[in-house]
Motif scaffolding. Sequence first.
Motif, PDB file in Angstrom:
ATOM      1  N   TRP A  37      90.446  79.081 -67.299  1.00 37.02           N
ATOM      2  CA  TRP A  37      90.675  78.776 -65.884  1.00 37.02           C
ATOM      3  C   TRP A  37      92.143  78.741 -65.462  1.00 37.02           C
ATOM      4  O   TRP A  37      92.433  78.636 -64.279  1.00 37.02           O
ATOM      5  CB  TRP A  37      89.957  77.491 -65.491  1.00 37.02           C
ATOM      6  CG  TRP A  37      90.146  76.306 -66.390  1.00 37.02           C
ATOM      7  CD1 TRP A  37      91.084  75.321 -66.283  1.00 37.02           C
ATOM      8  CD2 TRP A  37      89.331  75.949 -67.511  1.00 37.02           C
ATOM      9  NE1 TRP A  37      90.917  74.384 -67.268  1.00 37.02           N
ATOM     10  CE2 TRP A  37      89.849  74.735 -68.041  1.00 37.02           C
ATOM     11  CE3 TRP A  37      88.217  76.528 -68.123  1.00 37.02           C
ATOM     12  CZ2 TRP A  37      89.277  74.108 -69.153  1.00 37.02           C
ATOM     13  CZ3 TRP A  37      87.658  75.901 -69.232  1.00 37.02           C
ATOM     14  CH2 TRP A  37      88.186  74.718 -69.730  1.00 37.02           C
ATOM     15  N   VAL A  42      91.219  77.874 -61.447  1.00 37.41           N
ATOM     16  CA  VAL A  42      89.941  77.153 -61.556  1.00 37.41           C
ATOM     17  C   VAL A  42      88.972  77.523 -60.432  1.00 37.41           C
ATOM     18  O   VAL A  42      88.076  76.737 -60.112  1.00 37.41           O
ATOM     19  CB  VAL A  42      90.134  75.610 -61.588  1.00 37.41           C
ATOM     20  CG1 VAL A  42      89.042  74.941 -62.414  1.00 37.41           C
ATOM     21  CG2 VAL A  42      91.484  75.214 -62.150  1.00 37.41           C
ATOM     22  N   GLY A  44      86.871  80.383 -60.271  1.00 38.38           N
ATOM     23  CA  GLY A  44      85.612  80.906 -60.772  1.00 38.38           C
ATOM     24  C   GLY A  44      85.090  82.067 -59.945  1.00 38.38           C
ATOM     25  O   GLY A  44      85.748  82.539 -59.014  1.00 38.38           O
ATOM     26  N   HIS A  91      84.139  78.010 -68.285  1.00 38.89           N
ATOM     27  CA  HIS A  91      83.388  77.131 -67.398  1.00 38.89           C
ATOM     28  C   HIS A  91      82.196  77.909 -66.864  1.00 38.89           C
ATOM     29  O   HIS A  91      82.239  79.143 -66.746  1.00 38.89           O
ATOM     30  CB  HIS A  91      84.263  76.645 -66.234  1.00 38.89           C
ATOM     31  CG  HIS A  91      84.571  75.185 -66.302  1.00 38.89           C
ATOM     32  ND1 HIS A  91      83.615  74.216 -66.039  1.00 38.89           N
ATOM     33  CD2 HIS A  91      85.707  74.523 -66.587  1.00 38.89           C
ATOM     34  CE1 HIS A  91      84.173  73.020 -66.179  1.00 38.89           C
ATOM     35  NE2 HIS A  91      85.432  73.173 -66.516  1.00 38.89           N
ATOM     36  N   SER A  93      81.167  78.235 -63.987  1.00 36.93           N
ATOM     37  CA  SER A  93      81.474  78.913 -62.722  1.00 36.93           C
ATOM     38  C   SER A  93      82.033  80.313 -62.935  1.00 36.93           C
ATOM     39  O   SER A  93      82.273  81.037 -61.964  1.00 36.93           O
ATOM     40  CB  SER A  93      82.462  78.081 -61.903  1.00 36.93           C
ATOM     41  OG  SER A  93      83.627  77.791 -62.656  1.00 36.93           O
ATOM     42  N   TYR A  94      82.228  80.711 -64.201  1.00 38.63           N
ATOM     43  CA  TYR A  94      82.723  82.060 -64.498  1.00 38.63           C
ATOM     44  C   TYR A  94      81.591  83.004 -64.906  1.00 38.63           C
ATOM     45  O   TYR A  94      81.828  84.016 -65.563  1.00 38.63           O
ATOM     46  CB  TYR A  94      83.806  81.990 -65.582  1.00 38.63           C
ATOM     47  CG  TYR A  94      85.063  81.350 -65.050  1.00 38.63           C
ATOM     48  CD1 TYR A  94      86.093  82.109 -64.524  1.00 38.63           C
ATOM     49  CD2 TYR A  94      85.201  79.960 -65.036  1.00 38.63           C
ATOM     50  CE1 TYR A  94      87.234  81.514 -63.999  1.00 38.63           C
ATOM     51  CE2 TYR A  94      86.323  79.349 -64.517  1.00 38.63           C
ATOM     52  CZ  TYR A  94      87.340  80.135 -63.994  1.00 38.63           C
ATOM     53  OH  TYR A  94      88.457  79.537 -63.467  1.00 38.63           O
ATOM     54  N   ARG A 105      73.608  77.375 -60.001  1.00 35.93           N
ATOM     55  CA  ARG A 105      74.093  76.847 -61.280  1.00 35.93           C
ATOM     56  C   ARG A 105      72.981  76.271 -62.158  1.00 35.93           C
ATOM     57  O   ARG A 105      73.107  76.293 -63.381  1.00 35.93           O
ATOM     58  CB  ARG A 105      75.183  75.796 -61.027  1.00 35.93           C
ATOM     59  CG  ARG A 105      76.478  76.423 -60.523  1.00 35.93           C
ATOM     60  CD  ARG A 105      77.594  75.419 -60.456  1.00 35.93           C
ATOM     61  NE  ARG A 105      78.781  76.017 -59.839  1.00 35.93           N
ATOM     62  CZ  ARG A 105      79.871  75.334 -59.497  1.00 35.93           C
ATOM     63  NH1 ARG A 105      79.934  74.025 -59.739  1.00 35.93           N
ATOM     64  NH2 ARG A 105      80.899  75.945 -58.927  1.00 35.93           N
ATOM     65  N   ASN A 130      81.609  74.853 -70.728  1.00 34.11           N
ATOM     66  CA  ASN A 130      81.686  73.642 -69.923  1.00 34.11           C
ATOM     67  C   ASN A 130      80.779  73.751 -68.706  1.00 34.11           C
ATOM     68  O   ASN A 130      80.952  74.679 -67.896  1.00 34.11           O
ATOM     69  CB  ASN A 130      83.116  73.422 -69.405  1.00 34.11           C
ATOM     70  CG  ASN A 130      84.151  73.352 -70.507  1.00 34.11           C
ATOM     71  OD1 ASN A 130      84.547  72.282 -70.934  1.00 34.11           O
ATOM     72  ND2 ASN A 130      84.594  74.507 -70.972  1.00 34.11           N
ATOM     73  N   THR A 132      79.937  73.201 -64.978  1.00 29.44           N
ATOM     74  CA  THR A 132      80.881  73.060 -63.863  1.00 29.44           C
ATOM     75  C   THR A 132      80.273  72.140 -62.822  1.00 29.44           C
ATOM     76  O   THR A 132      79.505  72.567 -61.962  1.00 29.44           O
ATOM     77  CB  THR A 132      81.210  74.435 -63.257  1.00 29.44           C
ATOM     78  OG1 THR A 132      81.670  75.311 -64.288  1.00 29.44           O
ATOM     79  CG2 THR A 132      82.307  74.298 -62.206  1.00 29.44           C
ATOM     80  N   HIS A 136      81.300  72.560 -55.616  1.00 27.16           N
ATOM     81  CA  HIS A 136      79.946  72.950 -55.229  1.00 27.16           C
ATOM     82  C   HIS A 136      79.473  71.998 -54.128  1.00 27.16           C
ATOM     83  O   HIS A 136      79.818  70.811 -54.136  1.00 27.16           O
ATOM     84  CB  HIS A 136      79.015  72.856 -56.449  1.00 27.16           C
ATOM     85  CG  HIS A 136      77.660  73.429 -56.228  1.00 27.16           C
ATOM     86  ND1 HIS A 136      76.653  72.737 -55.583  1.00 27.16           N
ATOM     87  CD2 HIS A 136      77.125  74.632 -56.562  1.00 27.16           C
ATOM     88  CE1 HIS A 136      75.564  73.477 -55.534  1.00 27.16           C
ATOM     89  NE2 HIS A 136      75.817  74.638 -56.131  1.00 27.16           N
ATOM     90  N   CYS A 162      73.359  75.155 -69.507  1.00 22.31           N
ATOM     91  CA  CYS A 162      74.607  75.427 -70.232  1.00 22.31           C
ATOM     92  C   CYS A 162      74.430  75.267 -71.740  1.00 22.31           C
ATOM     93  O   CYS A 162      74.992  76.031 -72.528  1.00 22.31           O
ATOM     94  CB  CYS A 162      75.723  74.516 -69.724  1.00 22.31           C
ATOM     95  SG  CYS A 162      76.275  74.926 -68.047  1.00 22.31           S
TER      96      CYS A 162
END
Length: 422
Positions: A37, A42, A44, A91, A93-94, A105, A130, A132, A136, A162
């Motif tokens: 990130w 950060v 994403g 993360h 979000s990637y 998510r 990780n 995230t 959001h 995750c």
Amino acid sequence: MTTEKLRWAAEQYAQWGVDVEAALAALAQIPISIHCWQGDDVIGFDGAGDLSGGIQATGNYPGRARSFTELKQDIETMLCLIPGHHRLNLHASYAVFEPGQKAERDQLEIQHFQPWIDFAKERGLGLDFNPTLFGHPLAQTATLSSADETIRQFWIRHCQACIRIAESFADQLGTSSLVNIWIPDGLKDIPADRTSPRQRLKASLDQILAMDYDRSKVKVAVESKVFGIGIESYTVGSHEFYMNYAAQNGLLCLLDSGHYHPTETISDKISAMLMFTDELALHISRPVRWDSDHVVLYDDETRQIAQEIICSGAERIRIATDYFDASINRIAAWVIGVRSVQKALLNALLTPQEKMAKLQKQQRFTELMALQEQLKMAPIGEVWEVFCLRQGVPGENAWLKVVQDYEKEVLLKRNEEKEEIA
């Protein structure tokens, strides 16, 4: 000339009983999980909006990565400038989505991270992960401690997704994956009820961990924080909460060097924590007053953290970096920070630990202090240059030119182009 410098440095260290070649060999075996990130502040790829949760990347240096393709290109450049073999820390979000195929998510699947796995295979990297729980719409007030059961269950499903994804990382890459849970839940002002949010957080974690997963493949960690922007007075996931929860449930407690009071350091916590657990996870950052995410430098606390890592056994500690600076060249920030951690580890490996411990045991504190001061002038720079040379990366006087050339050829042109679709 390099051989002559190493011979001279080795002779200097030999007077303290230190084997330079052994130190170089040991350093090459210590992986650092490098955070992705830093490359895009950060943000994403899932377009959720602002960061929220007390996180802020300051600055607007040109060339921010805007897609998987650009971020991968930047990471490849960064890896060519850092000696050793490392890991990549992602993360959720990637996630990489095909056009029109975005998933929420709590519905993320391994297919959304297959491009990262393929990249990791190409580069020989392990992957850590990780959830995230910020940036959001459903993270505006609270996540795993939310009083809204719908919101709480959404984030429980996200964490479970995750863990399943990380298990696939381990299956495909042949190395265990660390899943680190951090939440931004808390209050700006003095709470009337500190207990109920923590009861809900505990219930959420219990539900997450009730899922069936292979603990030899996925190592779950929990990360505390003392304060964040907008949660200055009360953080649900405090150090004491997570330390006890991790111990009770066989998880890793993750210590972030920027998540404590300004005068509190994690270097002193490492040996204490390892009295009661087999493994420990670290996020090495650099706090400045109350801000935790500055680029890591080769400073006193980083060196002390490294000393504790080496003395305690590096194989017991999952080392990662965590910072984000948008005010300087982002690739340079990566390189400076990770190489600083490695320099600190090399310094620790070049320290006569047994000799110094013996002096302490014998209460020969005058000699101990004198030796500690002598070592500050030891020729570590010459040894570091040899390490970089042997690992096939530029030394201290050469790596920045590579970054500057890349900035001219790639980064500055991004501001002239339309945003690319991953």
